[in-house]
Design a protein around this motif. Structure first.
Motif, PDB file in Angstrom:
ATOM      1  N   ASP A  20      -6.762  12.464   4.941  1.00 15.68           N
ATOM      2  CA  ASP A  20      -6.223  13.029   3.704  1.00 15.68           C
ATOM      3  C   ASP A  20      -6.343  14.537   3.629  1.00 15.68           C
ATOM      4  OD1 ASP A  20      -5.490  10.544   2.831  1.00 15.68           O
ATOM      5  OD2 ASP A  20      -7.304  10.185   1.676  1.00 15.68           O
ATOM      6  N   LEU A  21      -6.826  15.163   4.689  1.00 14.42           N
ATOM      7  CA  LEU A  21      -6.945  16.619   4.721  1.00 14.42           C
ATOM      8  C   LEU A  21      -5.679  17.233   5.303  1.00 14.42           C
ATOM      9  CD1 LEU A  21     -10.611  17.189   6.003  1.00 14.42           C
ATOM     10  CD2 LEU A  21      -9.762  17.418   3.664  1.00 14.42           C
ATOM     11  N   GLN A  22      -5.049  18.128   4.563  1.00 16.52           N
ATOM     12  CA  GLN A  22      -3.914  18.916   5.036  1.00 16.52           C
ATOM     13  C   GLN A  22      -2.845  18.070   5.712  1.00 16.52           C
ATOM     14  OE1 GLN A  22      -4.575  22.674   6.938  1.00 16.52           O
ATOM     15  NE2 GLN A  22      -6.600  22.926   6.055  1.00 16.52           N
ATOM     16  N   ARG A  23      -2.386  17.058   5.006  1.00 16.22           N
ATOM     17  CA  ARG A  23      -1.242  16.269   5.456  1.00 16.22           C
ATOM     18  C   ARG A  23      -1.464  15.668   6.839  1.00 16.22           C
ATOM     19  NH1 ARG A  23       3.488  17.110   2.841  1.00 16.22           N
ATOM     20  NH2 ARG A  23       4.624  16.692   4.773  1.00 16.22           N
ATOM     21  N   ARG A  24      -2.648  15.089   7.086  1.00 18.78           N
ATOM     22  CA  ARG A  24      -3.001  14.405   8.349  1.00 18.78           C
ATOM     23  C   ARG A  24      -3.144  15.375   9.519  1.00 18.78           C
ATOM     24  NH1 ARG A  24      -3.255  11.092   4.359  1.00 18.78           N
ATOM     25  NH2 ARG A  24      -1.433   9.827   3.888  1.00 18.78           N
ATOM     26  N   LYS A  25      -3.351  16.632   9.261  1.00 11.89           N
ATOM     27  CA  LYS A  25      -3.336  17.629  10.338  1.00 11.89           C
ATOM     28  C   LYS A  25      -4.342  17.334  11.432  1.00 11.89           C
ATOM     29  CE  LYS A  25      -3.708  22.599  11.167  1.00 11.89           C
ATOM     30  NZ  LYS A  25      -3.826  23.937  10.560  1.00 11.89           N
ATOM     31  N   CYS A  71      -5.616   5.805  12.359  1.00 13.66           N
ATOM     32  CA  CYS A  71      -4.541   6.631  12.908  1.00 13.66           C
ATOM     33  C   CYS A  71      -3.255   5.830  13.046  1.00 13.66           C
ATOM     34  CB  CYS A  71      -4.969   7.189  14.264  1.00 13.66           C
ATOM     35  SG  CYS A  71      -3.913   8.523  14.878  1.00 13.66           S
ATOM     36  N   TYR A  72      -3.352   4.608  13.528  1.00 15.02           N
ATOM     37  CA  TYR A  72      -2.158   3.780  13.685  1.00 15.02           C
ATOM     38  C   TYR A  72      -1.512   3.461  12.347  1.00 15.02           C
ATOM     39  CZ  TYR A  72      -4.120   2.773  18.336  1.00 15.02           C
ATOM     40  OH  TYR A  72      -4.632   2.889  19.596  1.00 15.02           O
ATOM     41  N   ILE A  73      -2.309   3.367  11.301  1.00 11.94           N
ATOM     42  CA  ILE A  73      -1.819   2.863  10.017  1.00 11.94           C
ATOM     43  C   ILE A  73      -1.190   3.949   9.156  1.00 11.94           C
ATOM     44  CG2 ILE A  73      -2.551   1.852   7.815  1.00 11.94           C
ATOM     45  CD1 ILE A  73      -4.649   0.254   9.415  1.00 11.94           C
ATOM     46  N   VAL A  74      -1.921   5.049   8.904  1.00 11.87           N
ATOM     47  CA  VAL A  74      -1.525   5.949   7.821  1.00 11.87           C
ATOM     48  C   VAL A  74      -0.247   6.723   8.115  1.00 11.87           C
ATOM     49  CG1 VAL A  74      -3.846   6.184   6.891  1.00 11.87           C
ATOM     50  CG2 VAL A  74      -3.072   7.766   8.643  1.00 11.87           C
ATOM     51  N   TYR A  75      -0.007   7.072   9.391  1.00 12.27           N
ATOM     52  CA  TYR A  75       1.218   7.823   9.684  1.00 12.27           C
ATOM     53  C   TYR A  75       2.460   7.001   9.349  1.00 12.27           C
ATOM     54  CZ  TYR A  75      -1.403  11.487  12.108  1.00 12.27           C
ATOM     55  OH  TYR A  75      -2.256  12.527  12.403  1.00 12.27           O
ATOM     56  N   THR A 106       0.832  -1.206   0.000  1.00 11.14           N
ATOM     57  CA  THR A 106       0.000   0.000   0.000  1.00 11.14           C
ATOM     58  C   THR A 106       0.862   1.250   0.000  1.00 11.14           C
ATOM     59  OG1 THR A 106      -1.801  -1.130   1.158  1.00 11.14           O
ATOM     60  CG2 THR A 106      -1.751   1.273   1.287  1.00 11.14           C
ATOM     61  N   ALA A 107       1.883   1.286   0.869  1.00  7.77           N
ATOM     62  CA  ALA A 107       2.768   2.447   0.922  1.00  7.77           C
ATOM     63  C   ALA A 107       3.487   2.659  -0.400  1.00  7.77           C
ATOM     64  CB  ALA A 107       3.780   2.269   2.057  1.00  7.77           C
ATOM     65  N   ARG A 108       3.837   1.565  -1.070  1.00  7.78           N
ATOM     66  CA  ARG A 108       4.604   1.654  -2.308  1.00  7.78           C
ATOM     67  C   ARG A 108       3.743   2.050  -3.503  1.00  7.78           C
ATOM     68  NH1 ARG A 108       7.345  -3.764  -4.517  1.00  7.78           N
ATOM     69  NH2 ARG A 108       5.137  -4.164  -4.908  1.00  7.78           N
ATOM     70  N   SER A 109       2.482   1.643  -3.523  1.00  8.01           N
ATOM     71  CA  SER A 109       1.689   1.804  -4.744  1.00  8.01           C
ATOM     72  C   SER A 109       0.614   2.880  -4.662  1.00  8.01           C
ATOM     73  CB  SER A 109       1.022   0.469  -5.106  1.00  8.01           C
ATOM     74  OG  SER A 109       0.213   0.009  -4.043  1.00  8.01           O
ATOM     75  N   VAL A 110       0.216   3.304  -3.466  1.00  7.19           N
ATOM     76  CA  VAL A 110      -0.862   4.287  -3.328  1.00  7.19           C
ATOM     77  C   VAL A 110      -0.258   5.633  -2.931  1.00  7.19           C
ATOM     78  CG1 VAL A 110      -3.000   4.856  -2.118  1.00  7.19           C
ATOM     79  CG2 VAL A 110      -2.454   2.473  -2.616  1.00  7.19           C
ATOM     80  N   PRO A 111      -0.552   6.708  -3.667  1.00  7.50           N
ATOM     81  CA  PRO A 111       0.018   8.014  -3.330  1.00  7.50           C
ATOM     82  C   PRO A 111      -0.473   8.519  -1.979  1.00  7.50           C
ATOM     83  CG  PRO A 111      -1.646   8.222  -5.052  1.00  7.50           C
ATOM     84  CD  PRO A 111      -1.409   6.760  -4.863  1.00  7.50           C
ATOM     85  N   ALA A 112       0.315   9.387  -1.358  1.00  7.98           N
ATOM     86  CA  ALA A 112       0.046   9.843   0.006  1.00  7.98           C
ATOM     87  C   ALA A 112      -1.317  10.510   0.139  1.00  7.98           C
ATOM     88  CB  ALA A 112       1.143  10.812   0.453  1.00  7.98           C
ATOM     89  N   GLU A 113      -1.716  11.261  -0.872  1.00  8.52           N
ATOM     90  CA  GLU A 113      -2.984  11.991  -0.762  1.00  8.52           C
ATOM     91  C   GLU A 113      -4.204  11.082  -0.832  1.00  8.52           C
ATOM     92  OE1 GLU A 113      -1.517  12.385  -5.095  1.00  8.52           O
ATOM     93  OE2 GLU A 113      -0.700  12.478  -3.054  1.00  8.52           O
ATOM     94  N   LEU A 114      -4.004   9.799  -1.131  1.00 10.70           N
ATOM     95  CA  LEU A 114      -5.122   8.853  -1.211  1.00 10.70           C
ATOM     96  C   LEU A 114      -5.048   7.751  -0.159  1.00 10.70           C
ATOM     97  CD1 LEU A 114      -5.423   8.270  -5.072  1.00 10.70           C
ATOM     98  CD2 LEU A 114      -6.896   9.694  -3.639  1.00 10.70           C
ATOM     99  N   PHE A 152      -7.902   5.040   0.911  1.00 15.92           N
ATOM    100  CA  PHE A 152      -7.652   3.675   0.445  1.00 15.92           C
ATOM    101  C   PHE A 152      -7.786   2.688   1.599  1.00 15.92           C
ATOM    102  CE2 PHE A 152      -4.795   0.081   0.032  1.00 15.92           C
ATOM    103  CZ  PHE A 152      -5.106  -0.413  -1.220  1.00 15.92           C
ATOM    104  N   VAL A 153      -7.125   2.970   2.713  1.00 19.85           N
ATOM    105  CA  VAL A 153      -7.200   2.087   3.877  1.00 19.85           C
ATOM    106  C   VAL A 153      -8.637   2.011   4.383  1.00 19.85           C
ATOM    107  CG1 VAL A 153      -6.440   1.767   6.257  1.00 19.85           C
ATOM    108  CG2 VAL A 153      -4.798   2.480   4.520  1.00 19.85           C
ATOM    109  N   ALA A 154      -9.337   3.134   4.372  1.00 26.22           N
ATOM    110  CA  ALA A 154     -10.726   3.148   4.835  1.00 26.22           C
ATOM    111  C   ALA A 154     -11.609   2.252   3.965  1.00 26.22           C
ATOM    112  CB  ALA A 154     -11.259   4.578   4.841  1.00 26.22           C
ATOM    113  N   VAL A 155     -11.439   2.327   2.655  1.00 29.72           N
ATOM    114  CA  VAL A 155     -12.234   1.490   1.749  1.00 29.72           C
ATOM    115  C   VAL A 155     -11.903   0.014   1.961  1.00 29.72           C
ATOM    116  CG1 VAL A 155     -12.616   0.904  -0.678  1.00 29.72           C
ATOM    117  CG2 VAL A 155     -12.558   3.299   0.024  1.00 29.72           C
TER     118      VAL A 155
END
Length: 480
Positions: A256-261, A304-308, A126-134, A138-141
């Motif tokens: 995905d809003l404002q770099r995980r702000k 939260c645990y995953i995307v960061y 997932t980290a390798r193939s999915v861009p950061a803004e998605l 992606f994980v949610a879906v």
């Protein structure tokens, strides 16, 4: 930006299947609670909590085991061999789990270990193939599909049978065959001047924040379990589980809003509201609402645990190790916290615990939002200009003649882009085309720190690299 499910179908299938495998293994372990040795506990709640600690710990170890196998044990092994080996170990452990007996816990550990290893592969891919803004969505879906499939299987078959689990493992092996990384990483991490490699201090802080959040998450889990044990099981249903996908989709969009702000503070607040709900609204009339809110909060924590760590992994030289690190930390810490807090649950003070929690929440937010602290840790700023607004070098007409020197307008640039004094020093060197190593020597800082300030400058100006930045400033100088 919407997710193109067809484009990311293979990583989506792998992620969904591995999470389904882990979730089903948890359900199976709890359904076979009577096979667990007597020494793990006496009461049903005690046995359930300790078994959760056991399974979570082995799953967390499984998340780390893939990196160990790839970087240490079998760096040159073909990917399909390790893939098939993990699948065979998982399949062979199933009869031992369902047979119970003396080696029940050992077979269960093997099963959770292999599930965690497949989960690590899914996170890495997932980290390798999915861009950061998605990545958040992606994980949610993927989690939404996981829970819906599990809900359907539970409704149709009850507790999953060994045959059904074997089928899921076999499909996971076939899909993961192309996705498990082989050998040491040959490609450099996906870094650029806009996304420099993370500092060790930032990695340490991210681990600390995950640890604290998992600690609070586990404590609230313990309170929730104690609360639900007071009611008749006939009051519960599987319908509230559908609120997990709703929470996951909300958390994924928020991520995905404002770099995980907003993700970390909102997740911490949802846990606080969960505690307040348990403390002050715990009665039979609210049981359905409370269950729905439980699943909603769980999904926020998981995202939260995953995307960061997905964001972190792709910027390091060992992405296989870091991609699943959030789960590897959170799984055992959450279960350990739930067990420890459960041991003192009769002696706690509601007001004291809430005060302690709010103190931790405030500390997390101070660390997360204080700009000076973030700058010391070399964390990129929240405010970022979209790449779509950056200057395209090829689109600049060749007839433009640059006669002005951008260095003459440094004060205007500082006012326009809110550069810090240190960023102004770096900007002056960029305009003189000074190499990064020379900048670091002249300014008396580490080269990594210079790269961090360059990334800040590029983000604030909406440019992608130093030549594009210099071109933008020269164009603005001409206009002035």
């Amino acid at each position: 930006m919407m997710i193109n499910l067809r484009k990311y179908s293979w990583p989506l299938c792998l992620y969904t299947l591995t999470m389904l495998l882990i979730y089903i293994s948890y359900a199976v372990s709890q359904s076979l609670l009577d096979f667990a040795p007597a020494f793990i506990g006496v009461t049903p709640m005690e046995r359930s909590m300790k078994l959760m600690l056991y399974t979570n710990s082995w799953t967390g170890i499984g998340f780390l085991s893939l990196a160990g196998l790839r970087y240490l044990a079998f760096p040159k092994a073909p990917p399909h061999r390790l893939n098939y080996t993990l699948g065979m170990v998982s399949l062979l452990s199933l009869p031992g789990i369902y047979a119970g007996g003396t080696f029940f816990m050992a077979f269960l550990a093997l099963f959770m270990l292999t599930g965690g290893a497949f989960g690590a592969a899914a996170h890495y891919h997932t980290a390798r193939s999915v861009p950061a803004e998605l990545r958040g969505r992606f994980v949610a879906v993927a989690l939404t599909f996981t829970v819906l499939i599990q809900y359907g299987l539970t409704s149709l078959f009850g507790t999953p049978s060994p045959g059904l689990i074997s089928l899921i493992i076999s499909v996971t092996v076939l899909i993961a065959r192309q996705n498990i990384p082989s050998g040491r990483e040959t490609a450099p991490p996906v870094c650029s001047e806009r996304e420099p490699a993370p500092s060790p201090i930032f990695i340490g802080l991210l681990i600390l924040l995950t640890f604290l959040l998992a600690l609070l998450h586990g404590a609230s889990d313990s309170l929730a379990v104690a609360y639900y044990m007071e009611f008749d099981e006939s009051l519960f249903s599987d319908v509230p589980r559908l609120f997990f996908p709703l929470g996951a989709l909300a958390a994924g969009y928020l991520a995905d809003l404002q770099r995980r702000k907003f993700l970390l503070p909102v997740t911490a607040l949802t846990i606080l509201f969960r505690l307040i709900n348990i403390f002050y609204f715990a009665h039979e009339g609210n049981i359905f609402f409370n269950l729905c809110f439980e699943y909603f909060v769980e999904s926020f924590c998981l995202i939260c645990y995953i995307v960061y760590f997905l964001d972190l992994a792709i910027r390091t030289d060992k992405p296989v190790l870091w991609a699943g690190m959030g789960r590897a930390i959170a799984l055992p810490v959450t279960a350990l916290s739930a067990n420890l807090f459960g041991a003192i649950i009769q002696d706690f003070s509601t007001g004291s615990f809430l005060a302690f929690y709010i103190l931790c929440l405030g500390s997390l937010n101070i660390l997360f939002y204080n700009e000076r602290f973030r700058e010391r840790l070399e964390i990129l700023p929240w405010e970022t200009a979209p790449l779509s607004g950056s200057v395209e070098t090829a689109a600049i007409p060749l007839r433009v003649t640059i006669t002005d020197t951008p260095g003459q307008h440094l004060a205007e640039y500082q006012e326009r882009y809110a550069f810090t004094p240190r960023e102004m020093d770096v900007l002056a060197e960029i305009l003189q085309e000074t190499p990064t190593a020379v900048m670091a020597e002249k300014l008396g800082v580490k080269e990594r720190t210079i790269k961090y300030h360059i990334a800040n400058i590029l983000h604030k100006t909406g440019t992608r690299n130093q030549p594009e930045l210099r071109l933008l400033l020269r164009m603005q100088s001409c206009k002035q």
